[in-house]
Design a protein around this motif. Sequence first.
Motif, PDB file in Angstrom:
ATOM      1  N   GLY A  19       2.231  10.232   0.079  1.00 45.16           N
ATOM      2  CA  GLY A  19       3.272   9.211   0.152  1.00 45.16           C
ATOM      3  C   GLY A  19       2.731   7.794   0.231  1.00 45.16           C
ATOM      4  N   ILE A  20       1.509   7.639   0.704  1.00 43.70           N
ATOM      5  CA  ILE A  20       0.880   6.316   0.721  1.00 43.70           C
ATOM      6  C   ILE A  20       0.513   5.903  -0.698  1.00 43.70           C
ATOM      7  N   VAL A  21      -0.077   6.822  -1.441  1.00 43.79           N
ATOM      8  CA  VAL A  21      -0.529   6.512  -2.796  1.00 43.79           C
ATOM      9  C   VAL A  21       0.642   6.400  -3.763  1.00 43.79           C
ATOM     10  N   VAL A  22       1.597   7.299  -3.654  1.00 49.96           N
ATOM     11  CA  VAL A  22       2.806   7.266  -4.477  1.00 49.96           C
ATOM     12  C   VAL A  22       3.942   6.932  -3.520  1.00 49.96           C
ATOM     13  N   PRO A  23       4.243   5.638  -3.382  1.00 55.13           N
ATOM     14  CA  PRO A  23       5.148   5.207  -2.308  1.00 55.13           C
ATOM     15  C   PRO A  23       6.595   5.658  -2.475  1.00 55.13           C
ATOM     16  N   VAL A  24       6.774   6.979  -2.381  1.00 57.24           N
ATOM     17  CA  VAL A  24       8.102   7.554  -2.434  1.00 57.24           C
ATOM     18  C   VAL A  24       8.535   7.924  -1.026  1.00 57.24           C
ATOM     19  N   LEU A  25       7.583   8.426  -0.273  1.00 58.68           N
ATOM     20  CA  LEU A  25       7.828   8.846   1.106  1.00 58.68           C
ATOM     21  C   LEU A  25       7.135   7.876   2.059  1.00 58.68           C
ATOM     22  N   PRO A  26       7.651   7.756   3.266  1.00 60.26           N
ATOM     23  CA  PRO A  26       6.999   6.859   4.249  1.00 60.26           C
ATOM     24  C   PRO A  26       5.737   7.510   4.804  1.00 60.26           C
TER      25      PRO A  26
END
Length: 160
Positions: A19-26
């Motif tokens: 989620g950090i790399v692909v900012p979809v999730l916090p």
Amino acid sequence: MSGAAELVVGLVILVGLIGIVVPVLPGVILIFGAITVWAVFTGGTAAWVAFGIATAVLVATGVVKYTWPGRRMQVAGVPNRSIVVGGLTGLVGFFVVPVVGLFAGFVAGTYAAEWCRLRRPGLAWTSSWHATKAVGLSILVELFGGLVATAVWLTALTQT
């Protein structure tokens, strides 16, 4: 805490890193939450020390994530308005073309905002490139914090 529960905590941490790399999730919130749940249910000195260190690392990298790239953009002359426009078009792009649209939308939106402001394509591209590098730096700083927090958790996990 059982082995299966620790596996679930590890999977939530992995999802947080993604989620950090692909900012979809916090991502950072997921990592922090998973380590918190683990510390509460595991208990003991090692768990709480790991929780404290992971929290300090995540908070510190959270502060650096916003200050260091922001300072670099300010030096390059990129206004916050262009970043906001880029972020909004990136969000729209994410829904139009999942995942890739987020990055393409950010670059296109930042470029458009800078082109409107500067009226010179070359300068707009240079400014957009600075903004893109700053966002990349921000993601790397956040990922570094997440990886260090994960390493702290893994180290404590072997101690409990």
